[in-house]
Structures are given as structure tokens and as C-alpha cells.
Design an enzyme around this catalytic site. Sequence first.
Site, PDB file in Angstrom:
ATOM      1  N   ASP A 144     -20.455  -4.966 -37.890  1.00  0.00           N
ATOM      2  CA  ASP A 144     -19.371  -4.299 -37.156  1.00  0.00           C
ATOM      3  C   ASP A 144     -19.870  -3.767 -35.814  1.00  0.00           C
ATOM      4  OD1 ASP A 144     -16.787  -3.550 -36.735  1.00  0.00           O
ATOM      5  OD2 ASP A 144     -16.781  -1.858 -38.109  1.00  0.00           O
ATOM      6  N   ASP A 158      -6.982  -5.796 -27.940  1.00  0.00           N
ATOM      7  CA  ASP A 158      -7.010  -4.382 -28.342  1.00  0.00           C
ATOM      8  C   ASP A 158      -5.589  -3.967 -28.718  1.00  0.00           C
ATOM      9  OD1 ASP A 158      -6.827  -1.419 -28.008  1.00  0.00           O
ATOM     10  OD2 ASP A 158      -8.919  -1.634 -27.419  1.00  0.00           O
ATOM     11  N   GLU A 180      -7.391  -1.220 -42.342  1.00  0.00           N
ATOM     12  CA  GLU A 180      -8.360  -0.117 -42.157  1.00  0.00           C
ATOM     13  C   GLU A 180      -7.716   1.223 -42.471  1.00  0.00           C
ATOM     14  OE1 GLU A 180      -9.322  -1.691 -38.102  1.00  0.00           O
ATOM     15  OE2 GLU A 180     -11.269  -0.829 -38.585  1.00  0.00           O
ATOM     16  N   THR A 224     -15.563  -9.470 -28.205  1.00  0.00           N
ATOM     17  CA  THR A 224     -15.435  -8.410 -27.207  1.00  0.00           C
ATOM     18  C   THR A 224     -14.054  -8.447 -26.564  1.00  0.00           C
ATOM     19  OG1 THR A 224     -16.552  -7.293 -25.375  1.00  0.00           O
ATOM     20  CG2 THR A 224     -16.381  -9.696 -25.203  1.00  0.00           C
ATOM     21  N   THR A 225     -13.594  -7.277 -26.118  1.00  0.00           N
ATOM     22  CA  THR A 225     -12.279  -7.164 -25.491  1.00  0.00           C
ATOM     23  C   THR A 225     -12.431  -7.381 -23.988  1.00  0.00           C
ATOM     24  OG1 THR A 225     -12.066  -5.297 -27.035  1.00  0.00           O
ATOM     25  CG2 THR A 225     -10.224  -5.699 -25.539  1.00  0.00           C
ATOM     26  N   PRO A 226     -11.868  -8.457 -23.431  1.00  0.00           N
ATOM     27  CA  PRO A 226     -11.962  -8.653 -21.984  1.00  0.00           C
ATOM     28  C   PRO A 226     -11.308  -7.469 -21.265  1.00  0.00           C
ATOM     29  CG  PRO A 226     -11.114 -10.622 -23.069  1.00  0.00           C
ATOM     30  CD  PRO A 226     -11.127  -9.527 -24.097  1.00  0.00           C
TER      31      PRO A 226
HETATM   32  P1  5GP Z   1     -15.838  -4.271 -27.146  1.00  0.00           P
HETATM   33  O1  5GP Z   1     -14.589  -5.021 -27.493  1.00  0.00           O
HETATM   34  O2  5GP Z   1     -15.622  -3.262 -26.055  1.00  0.00           O
HETATM   35  O3  5GP Z   1     -17.028  -5.158 -26.874  1.00  0.00           O
HETATM   36  O4  5GP Z   1     -16.285  -3.465 -28.451  1.00  0.00           O
HETATM   37  C1  5GP Z   1     -15.804  -2.195 -28.793  1.00  0.00           C
HETATM   38  C2  5GP Z   1     -14.353  -2.256 -29.230  1.00  0.00           C
HETATM   39  O5  5GP Z   1     -14.236  -2.979 -30.476  1.00  0.00           O
HETATM   40  C3  5GP Z   1     -13.745  -0.904 -29.543  1.00  0.00           C
HETATM   41  O6  5GP Z   1     -13.245  -0.282 -28.389  1.00  0.00           O
HETATM   42  C4  5GP Z   1     -12.639  -1.249 -30.519  1.00  0.00           C
HETATM   43  O7  5GP Z   1     -11.499  -1.714 -29.826  1.00  0.00           O
HETATM   44  C5  5GP Z   1     -13.212  -2.413 -31.295  1.00  0.00           C
HETATM   45  N1  5GP Z   1     -13.837  -1.949 -32.555  1.00  0.00           N
HETATM   46  C6  5GP Z   1     -15.131  -1.707 -32.787  1.00  0.00           C
HETATM   47  N2  5GP Z   1     -15.319  -1.306 -34.071  1.00  0.00           N
HETATM   48  C7  5GP Z   1     -14.114  -1.310 -34.637  1.00  0.00           C
HETATM   49  C8  5GP Z   1     -13.649  -1.013 -35.960  1.00  0.00           C
HETATM   50  O8  5GP Z   1     -14.400  -0.640 -36.880  1.00  0.00           O
HETATM   51  N3  5GP Z   1     -12.308  -1.134 -36.174  1.00  0.00           N
HETATM   52  C9  5GP Z   1     -11.450  -1.552 -35.198  1.00  0.00           C
HETATM   53  N4  5GP Z   1     -10.173  -1.655 -35.514  1.00  0.00           N
HETATM   54  N5  5GP Z   1     -11.854  -1.854 -33.954  1.00  0.00           N
HETATM   55  C10 5GP Z   1     -13.168  -1.727 -33.683  1.00  0.00           C
END
Ligand code: 5GP
Length: 369
Positions: A308, A173, A233, A103-105
Site C-alpha cells: 500500500d 482520486d 475501506e 500514482t495520481t497524475p
Molecule cells: P500518489 O497517488 O500521490 O502517488 O499516492 C498517494 C495517494 O494515494 C493518496 O493521496 C491517496 O489518494 C492514495 N492512497 C494511498 N493510500 C491509500 C489508501 O490506503 N486508501 C485509499 N483509498 N487511497 C490511498
Amino acid sequence: MEKQREMDWCVSMPKIELHAHLNGSIRGSTLLELARGLGEKGTIVFSEVEHAILNSDRSLHEVFKLFDLIHIVTTDHTIVTRITREVVEDFAADNVVYLELRTTPKRNDLKGMTKQSYIEAVLKGLSDVATVDVDLACQDLSTKNSVDSCAISNLCDGTTRKKIYVRLLLSIDRRESTESAMETVKLALAMRHLGVAGIDLSGNPIVGKWETFLPALKFAREEDLPITLHCGEVPNPVEIQAMLDFLPRRIGHACCFGEEEWRMLKSYKIPVEICLTSNIRTETISSLDVHHFADLYNAEHPIVLCTDDSGVFSTSLSGEYSLASSTFGLGRIEMFRLAQKAIEFVFADDAVKGELRQMFDSAARKLNL
Ligand code: 5GP
């Protein structure tokens, strides 16, 4: 009928999930409920987002628009805690025995949220899990830290209930600056004893430059923090080659590789996290019959099947195994071995790997394999 039997079998098998984004794994029902609540408060116009939530066919671009919405919905500590609890319970119900949740803090000044308090809310969610015992780097949980140690002490009570190992990866991110990426790595290092096991680079692949994140990633490497990168990707040979030359411990996706990149990947033997449903839904791969899973599997290149974003793509890890089985003709033994091999690629320590090996050996006996 036959399909359901195979799906049931996939559920019964222990599995390892190494590529799951926390907020992408949100339950559909929870997302709808939270969005409706924000609609009632007037923060968003619910009718405008309802379709985006319910429509499961989204391009990569639309998926990132949905993530923006999910992030509006999930700005509160209590909501982050709830989502984490539900996500872990859902993976455990699918017989996932080891989960690396990334997860992104996030920082949100309006809610008094810092990157650290965001991760603490995630840890609180892990301690709230009621349906299964969560193993989260147990040995050090007794040390006093910023997280309420009483709240998490019940994770390590040595009971024989169903158990799931959970490790966290902190994502950088691609929209972030070098400083912000560095902050995330420092946070990961400070929270290592709480179950943070590595770093991920993710986010919209058409945004940001590799060089921006490199200092933070190099620092993570110097500190022995394992790294996984979203790689290839979109077609970007220069970046893909730079990423492979960096020798990350794993990469995710590898959808847009050319011949030279395949050659490099195979010679470096970097394990690939493969997310079949995600790749098809986001159209990064046109159809499963041309998916690189088959080539990598036949070449015995290290791969691991992952979800994913199980919520966003309405899938489960068992669903991904079932899909691989029906598409690529994998039998039960092959599926089990594929799941078992993932043990070698986890970011947790050797003791956990040893316990996972025992779990799989005992499951193999029970499943008569
Ligand atoms: P979080 O980090 O907010 O828990 O999870 C969602 C975030 O994961 C998204 O905002 C994105 O930055 C990243 N993310 C989710 N699925 C993908 C993907 O298929 N490709 C990429 N590059 N990033 C993803």
C-alpha cells in the site's frame, strides 16, 4: 533471531507488488528532508509537521492528512522524479521482480505541471534508476514520443543484471470530477506504450460518489484498460455492491464487507490486494486475528499481499510476507506459492507473465523448494 531468519528468507524470495502508491512509498528520510527544506523556505512550519511524519500510528483520517502534506512537498517535477527512482530502487532491493506502481497524475499550474508532465517526470525517475535494470514495456520504447527516448533507451539493453518489471497504474482520486477522471483515462491510453498498464480508483473513501467516476471507468473498460478499485475501506454496502457488479480486474482492501458482499466477491472470483500493515495502522481492521486474509486464503480465493504505502507505514513487501507467515502460520512453500500466484493477476501482457513464471521456477530451484 528466528524472526530475523524468516525475514531474511522473505527478502530472498522473488515477489510481486501490485498495490503500491508512489507517494505513499516515499522514503521516510526523503520526506523529512523535503519537509525540512520547505520549512526553511517558509512554505510550511516544519515543527508542526515533524510529528505527523515521525508518528507511525495514524488513523485513516490522519493518513489522508499526511498525504496532503506529502503532496505539498512533492509538487516539483524533479522531486517526483527523485521519489520514483528511490521507490523503485527500494522495491528492487527487497527482491520485488514485478512492480505495479500507481500514482495520481497531478496538475499544478504554478509549477507548470500538467497531468502529462507529472507522468513524464515519473517515467524520467524510472530511467534514472541505477541499481537495477527496469523493464518498462520495452517493445515500444524506441518510438518517438513526448518523453526523451534517449533517456529511457538504456532500460532495454538486454543485460543480465538484476531486473525489475515496472508498470504504472494511473489513479483517479475520489475528489476528482467526471471530466478530470476522464482526462486521466485518456492520458493512460495515450501513454500505454510507455508502460501505463491500468487504472486505479483511490483517495479518501468517505469523499466522492461512485457514479462520478463510472463514465471514465466504463470508457477505460471499453478500451481494454484493466481496472482495480479501492473497495470497502469503509462500510458502504451500496457502493461495494456496485463496484463488485462492475467486475473490476482486481480490488484493493475489502475491509468492511458484509456477508452478502463476501458471497458476491467469492462468486465473481475477483482477486483482492491485501495490505495487512496498512489495514491495522489505519484501523480499518481491528486486529490481525480477525483479518479476512485467513478466510480468503483458506477458501483459495485469489489474493496478493501488498504494501500500500511502504513509506507512510514503514513496511516492505518482505515485511508483509513475514507478518502473514507469523500471524497465519504460513510456511516457506506456502509463502512462495502465494507470491508466485500473483503472476496471474498482473496487468502486464502474457509475455511478461511467461518471463515471471520462468523467474519463479528458477528461484524455486535455487531455494530448494
Ligand atoms: P500518489 O497517488 O500521490 O502517488 O499516492 C498517494 C495517494 O494515494 C493518496 O493521496 C491517496 O489518494 C492514495 N492512497 C494511498 N493510500 C491509500 C489508501 O490506503 N486508501 C485509499 N483509498 N487511497 C490511498
